[in-house]
Design a protein around this motif. Structure first.
Motif, short mmCIF file in Angstrom:
data_model
loop_
_atom_site.label_atom_id
_atom_site.label_comp_id
_atom_site.label_asym_id
_atom_site.label_seq_id
_atom_site.Cartn_x
_atom_site.Cartn_y
_atom_site.Cartn_z
N SER A 69 0.82 -1.22 0.00
CA SER A 69 0.00 0.00 0.00
C SER A 69 0.85 1.26 0.00
CB SER A 69 -0.91 0.01 1.23
OG SER A 69 -1.79 -1.08 1.20
N LYS A 88 -3.76 2.63 0.25
CA LYS A 88 -4.38 1.68 -0.69
C LYS A 88 -3.32 1.02 -1.54
CE LYS A 88 -8.89 3.81 -0.91
NZ LYS A 88 -10.01 4.22 -1.74
N SER A 96 -5.68 -2.47 1.60
CA SER A 96 -5.99 -1.13 2.11
C SER A 96 -6.14 -1.19 3.63
CB SER A 96 -7.26 -0.55 1.47
OG SER A 96 -8.39 -1.23 1.93
#
Length: 133
Positions: A69, A88, A96
């Motif tokens: 992420s 994310k 996420s």
């Protein structure tokens, strides 16, 4: 003379009031520590120099979520006095998670950055700086 002294007093008060304000931003993924939860998923934490903790959890997360992420956005929740940062995975894959810093009083966005009201979406975390007490 009195008005000059009064102006000086107000200037000192203004300096004192702003001197305890801190400037912060969301932690980078490299600063966040990941711990497995007993029931599955992961807990995320980052301790700030002032002793407060960013924290969050994702019960569906796998071990790779943290490394997969990147920073996505920051937002201020005035009701709970909290800043929430979301990370994310690439191309909106399942990776996420969010971390939250609670009891952020005196919050204000910095004039430089990508804030739109209480929401900031940017490729660089540094574009979402905020001040608080």
């Amino acid at each position: 003379m009195k008005s000059a002294m009064l102006a000086g007093v107000f200037a000192v008060i203004a300096l004192v009031n702003t001197s305890d304000a801190a400037t912060s931003t969301c932690p980078t993924p490299q600063e966040i520590k990941q711990k497995a939860m007993g029931s599955g998923g992961y807990r995320y934490e980052m301790l700030q120099p002032d002793g407060r903790t960013w924290s969050g959890e994702n019960p569906q997360a796998t071990a790779s979520y943290l490394t997969d992420s990147t920073f996505h956005d920051a937002r201020y929740d005035a009701i709970n006095q909290a800043v929430i940062c979301t990370y994310k995975g690439p191309m909106n894959n399942a990776a996420s998670f969010s971390v939250t810093l609670k009891q952020v009083s005196g919050w204000n966005l910095t004039p430089i950055g990508d804030w739109r009201g209480t929401y900031c979406e940017a490729l660089e975390i540094a574009k979402c700086l905020f001040t608080h007490h």
